[in-house]
Design an enzyme around this catalytic site. Structure first.
Site, PDB file in Angstrom:
ATOM      1  N   GLY A   1       5.452   4.605  -8.858  1.00 29.51           N
ATOM      2  CA  GLY A   1       6.293   3.354  -8.943  1.00 29.51           C
ATOM      3  C   GLY A   1       5.296   2.396  -9.012  1.00 29.51           C
ATOM      4  O   GLY A   1       5.408   1.114 -10.030  1.00 29.51           O
ATOM      5  N   HIS A   2       4.540   2.051  -8.080  1.00 31.39           N
ATOM      6  CA  HIS A   2       3.637   1.087  -7.921  1.00 31.39           C
ATOM      7  C   HIS A   2       2.738   0.987  -9.170  1.00 31.39           C
ATOM      8  O   HIS A   2       2.321  -0.020  -9.737  1.00 31.39           O
ATOM      9  CB  HIS A   2       2.572   1.136  -6.889  1.00 31.39           C
ATOM     10  CG  HIS A   2       3.455   0.741  -5.432  1.00 31.39           C
ATOM     11  ND1 HIS A   2       3.497   2.097  -4.594  1.00 31.39           N
ATOM     12  CD2 HIS A   2       4.036  -0.371  -4.793  1.00 31.39           C
ATOM     13  CE1 HIS A   2       4.106   1.581  -3.548  1.00 31.39           C
ATOM     14  NE2 HIS A   2       4.530   0.320  -3.704  1.00 31.39           N
TER      15      HIS A   2
ATOM     16  N   GLY B   1       0.975  -1.268   0.125  1.00 30.48           N
ATOM     17  CA  GLY B   1      -0.021   0.070  -0.142  1.00 30.48           C
ATOM     18  C   GLY B   1       0.894   1.279  -0.049  1.00 30.48           C
ATOM     19  O   GLY B   1       2.053   1.314  -0.275  1.00 30.48           O
ATOM     20  N   ALA B   2       0.374   2.451   0.382  1.00 29.44           N
ATOM     21  CA  ALA B   2       0.784   3.670   0.313  1.00 29.44           C
ATOM     22  C   ALA B   2       1.453   3.870  -0.958  1.00 29.44           C
ATOM     23  O   ALA B   2       2.547   4.250  -1.300  1.00 29.44           O
ATOM     24  CB  ALA B   2       1.874   3.845   1.578  1.00 29.44           C
TER      25      ALA B   2
ATOM     26  N   GLY C   1       9.442  -4.215  -8.994  1.00 35.84           N
ATOM     27  CA  GLY C   1      10.216  -3.091  -9.517  1.00 35.84           C
ATOM     28  C   GLY C   1      11.802  -3.252  -9.303  1.00 35.84           C
ATOM     29  O   GLY C   1      12.238  -3.905  -8.221  1.00 35.84           O
TER      30      GLY C   1
ATOM     31  N   ARG D   1       8.973   5.534   1.375  1.00 38.13           N
ATOM     32  CA  ARG D   1       9.470   6.128   2.636  1.00 38.13           C
ATOM     33  C   ARG D   1       9.780   7.627   2.436  1.00 38.13           C
ATOM     34  O   ARG D   1      10.277   8.460   3.283  1.00 38.13           O
ATOM     35  CB  ARG D   1      10.958   5.454   2.683  1.00 38.13           C
ATOM     36  CG  ARG D   1      10.729   4.168   3.223  1.00 38.13           C
ATOM     37  CD  ARG D   1      12.058   3.395   3.249  1.00 38.13           C
ATOM     38  NE  ARG D   1      12.002   2.283   3.870  1.00 38.13           N
ATOM     39  CZ  ARG D   1      12.621   1.448   4.855  1.00 38.13           C
ATOM     40  NH1 ARG D   1      13.396   2.293   5.439  1.00 38.13           N
ATOM     41  NH2 ARG D   1      12.197   0.440   5.273  1.00 38.13           N
TER      42      ARG D   1
END
Ligand code: PAF
Length: 280
Positions: free
Chosen positions: A36-37, A31-32, A147, A187
């Site tokens: 990129g995701h 999550g978050a 990734g 992060r």
């Protein structure tokens, strides 16, 4: 797009579509979600008839309870973002659903798990392997997308799939970067404004290593990189030049051994990692 919180509902939904011959792409996440995701998800949507994304903050891959507690949990926002990508299924289980009893599996990845992140975060990769194996068993994807930002994790998963003969194709996806070069990561949101303005130095250091590859010794290249980062206000955990396949640290450049440069460092309280392919 539909969200399930239980394994049974997820299996049932997938089974019906599998029987209709649909191919399934899968993106495991905690999550978050960031660009990129979403890039991984878009690739899956483009390459498969169905895409599933898991959102699960996996407690057994955290060595530090503070890190686990602080990990952002933003399910509703994540669902909104995923809905716009063409994702079909979100699997967002509770800890009890995934671990009705404590996980006991112990994988042996040999050298792969002893270096870099494996050395700095004991038990981390076993926790990753346990949850990814469980997720593969539940989702049964044809393809799964990882990734290259977490390159060591990618090599661990590729090895897990070989060791356990899991019938899934692992698709490695190049790192997505901010316009200034900082690798996207959940992060990054913990960086202060000031820290954020200097964080791109990590990528600059990697580019410098790539430019110097084959020209000056690996020992010297590493020394220069550490000194540049520390002058810039970072605390270095490691800088490594390693074989891209085995992750064995290299002591001299060798055109026959594809290599990557790896960095892990702290900026304030935030630990950042990045890596780059070396071109000789
Ligand atoms: O890369 C991550 O977000 C996690 O390690 C993963 C692969 C979802 C397993 O929890």
């Amino acid at each position: 797009m539909i969200t399930f919180h239980t394994i049974d509902d997820t299996r049932c939904w997938i089974k019906d579509r599998r029987q209709a011959g649909m191919k399934l792409g899968f993106v495991p996440t905690m999550g978050a979600l960031h660009e990129g995701h979403l890039d991984l998800v878009r690739r899956s949507v483009a390459g498969n008839s169905l895409t599933a994304v898991s959102i699960f903050v996996n407690p057994i891959q955290f060595n530090n309870p503070d890190d686990l507690g602080k990990y952002p949990r933003t399910l509703e926002k994540d669902e909104r973002l995923l809905d716009q990508t063409g994702c079909d299924l979100v699997f967002a289980p509770s800890v009890e659903e995934m671990y009705p009893s404590p996980a006991r599996e112990k994988y042996d990845f040999g050298e792969l798990e002893k270096v870099m992140e494996g050395a700095s975060r004991p038990g981390h990769f076993n926790g990753v392997a346990v949850v990814v194996k469980k997720l593969f068993d539940i989702i049964t994807p044809n393809r799964a997308y990882f990734g290259e930002k977490d390159y060591q994790q990618l090599r661990i998963i590729q090895t897990l799939v070989e060791m356990e003969r899991i019938p899934v194709e692992i698709i490695p996806v190049p790192t997505i970067r901010e316009p200034d070069g900082l690798a996207m990561s959940s992060r990054n949101r913990h960086l202060t404004k000031g820290e954020r303005t200097i964080a791109h130095e990590i990528y600059q250091v990697l580019l410098e290593i790539r430019r110097n590859a084959g020209k000056i010794s690996i020992a010297k290249v590493k020394e220069q990189a550490v000194s540049r980062l520390e002058k810039g206000g970072f605390i270095c955990d490691y800088i490594e030049i390693a074989s891209a396949a085995s992750l064995r640290p290299l002591e001299s450049w060798d055109e026959k051994v594809p290599a990557r440069a790896f960095v892990a460092c702290y900026l304030g309280n935030v630990r950042l990692i990045d890596n780059l392919e070396i071109i000789l």
